[in-house]
Structure formats: C-alpha cells, structure tokens
Design an enzyme around this catalytic site. Structure first.
Site, PDB file in Angstrom:
ATOM      1  N   HIS A  16       0.873  -1.175   0.000  1.00 40.23           N
ATOM      2  CA  HIS A  16       0.000   0.000   0.000  1.00 40.23           C
ATOM      3  C   HIS A  16       0.906   1.218   0.000  1.00 40.23           C
ATOM      4  O   HIS A  16       2.127   1.080  -0.038  1.00 40.23           O
ATOM      5  CB  HIS A  16      -0.957  -0.019   1.203  1.00 40.23           C
ATOM      6  CG  HIS A  16      -0.255  -0.151   2.506  1.00 40.23           C
ATOM      7  ND1 HIS A  16       0.181   0.927   3.225  1.00 40.23           N
ATOM      8  CD2 HIS A  16       0.128  -1.246   3.192  1.00 40.23           C
ATOM      9  CE1 HIS A  16       0.786   0.499   4.320  1.00 40.23           C
ATOM     10  NE2 HIS A  16       0.785  -0.805   4.332  1.00 40.23           N
ATOM     11  N   GLY A  17       0.360   2.398   0.015  1.00 41.48           N
ATOM     12  CA  GLY A  17       1.131   3.626  -0.135  1.00 41.48           C
ATOM     13  C   GLY A  17       2.400   3.710   0.685  1.00 41.48           C
ATOM     14  O   GLY A  17       3.466   4.018   0.170  1.00 41.48           O
TER      15      GLY A  17
END
Length: 166
Positions: A16-17
């Site tokens: 994820h980010g």
C-alpha cells in the site's frame, strides 16, 4: 549468495502507499515478494498487488512453499528484496527452512475475534505471539513501525511492560 533481503515485514495490508514509497526508498529494493498461500491463491488480490508496486520495482506473489523453493536460486543474486507477509507464522516457516531473516518489521496486524491489541495497530492471538517469540528466541529483531520515520518499538519491550501490569 542468494537474495539480499533488505526488509521482512508483516503487514496484512501488504503493498500500500506507505510500503510502496517510504520503505522501498529507505531499503533500496528492486523487488517486493508477497509470501502468502492465501493471497497467492486469490487471483484478484494477486493482480491488484502486482499493480500496486511502485514504478521500477518488480513484485511477485508466491506461496510459502514456492518461496522456500526459489529463495536460493541464483536468479535472485542481484535482487534487493522486501518480503511481505500477512502473519508471523509464515516468517517462522521460512526461517526454519533456512532463509536468513535477521529482522522482522511489523507494520500492521488488524484486530479480529480472539486477538488482543498490543499497540494501536498490532493485534495478536496466541499463535501469532508464539511465532513472534520463536523469531525473537532465534536472535531475530522483532520491531514495530508503520513507516521508517516512526521510532522502533521492540516486541520484547511491549511484552515486558504488559507482564509488569498483570
């Protein structure tokens, strides 16, 4: 020689980010390998994770058995790798299988029935705790941080604090 494992991380959100940007920059990796039987057998999740990898970083999703099979392949000699796991039991399987993991970072283990929170973003059940304690007993650092800028919190310190309050 084998692969250069720069980061072994347990985070049930996987790629994820935060992982894609902060950790890959810090560790200088060129490959992310998600090690999870569950995810490897879920075509949609597998596809989405491959799409989530940052530009210039290859990503693979493999079963635990496949990881043990390919870990010492010479094809990986030039690879700087981040291993991502959804649970600590899979890390233990790799360690017992001879994969040299020196440190495990826990980025997030979500709460569900039968688990207790040990930090505001890490919840464990007895099996998780047994696996983490096993890793610690092997001399492997077990630390908790969402992002590299966070202060390292060591599992042993959390458990000692908990023990003193019981």
């Amino acid at each position: 020689m084998g692969m250069d494992i720069r980061l072994a991380r347990i985070d049930d959100r996987l790629i994820h980010g935060q992982v894609a940007t902060a950790w890959s920059k810090l560790t200088g990796i060129n490959r992310i390998i998600v090690v999870s039987d569950e995810v490897a057998n879920d075509q949609l999740r597998k596809f989405l994770l491959k799409e989530a990898a940052p530009p210039g970083i290859k990503s693979n999703v493999v079963t635990v058995a496949k990881m043990l099979e390919v870990a010492h392949n010479t094809l990986f000699n030039t690879q700087k790798v981040m291993l991502l796991f959804t649970n600590p039991q899979d890390v233990v399987t790799l360690v017992k299988g001879g994969i040299p993991i020196r440190s495990v970072n826990i980025g997030g283990m979500s709460f569900s029935m039968g688990k207790r929170m040990i930090t505001n973003f890490v919840s464990v059940n007895d099996q998780d705790l047994d696996a983490l304690l096993y890793l610690q007993a092997q001399g492997i650092e077990v630390e908790i941080r969402k992002v590299p800028a966070d202060r390292k919190i060591y599992l042993k310190d959390i458990l000692e604090k908990e023990g003193s309050h019981s």
